[in-house]
Design a protein around this motif. Structure first.
Motif: not given
Length: 78
Positions: A50-55
């Motif tokens: 799962n990818v965080e927004f900043n990534t």
């Protein structure tokens, strides 16, 4: 609900891969551009992370696309 999010994570990863290949980048290049290991890029592209927004923002910058390009039905390069 979990299945829906899983499908979105998989689609996001597929789009990252599609754009990365269009930009003639290997996973190592993309990882270095955003400060992430190649193995983590692989996990993103295979829908296992799962990818965080900043990534997402860093990925978009490294791939020279708008953030929304990851979510549009079809990638249309400029």
């Amino acid at each position: 609900m979990k299945d829906r999010y899983s499908k979105e994570i998989i689609r996001f990863g597929e789009r990252v891969r599609e754009i990365r290949l269009y930009r003639n980048m290997i996973q190592l290049d993309l990882g270095e551009a955003i400060g992430m290991e190649r193995s983590e890029i692989s996990k993103i592209e295979n829908g296992k992370k799962n990818v965080e927004f900043n990534t997402m923002v860093r990925l978009a910058e490294a791939l020279a696309v708008e953030l929304g390009d990851f979510f549009s039905p079809v990638f249309k390069p400029l």
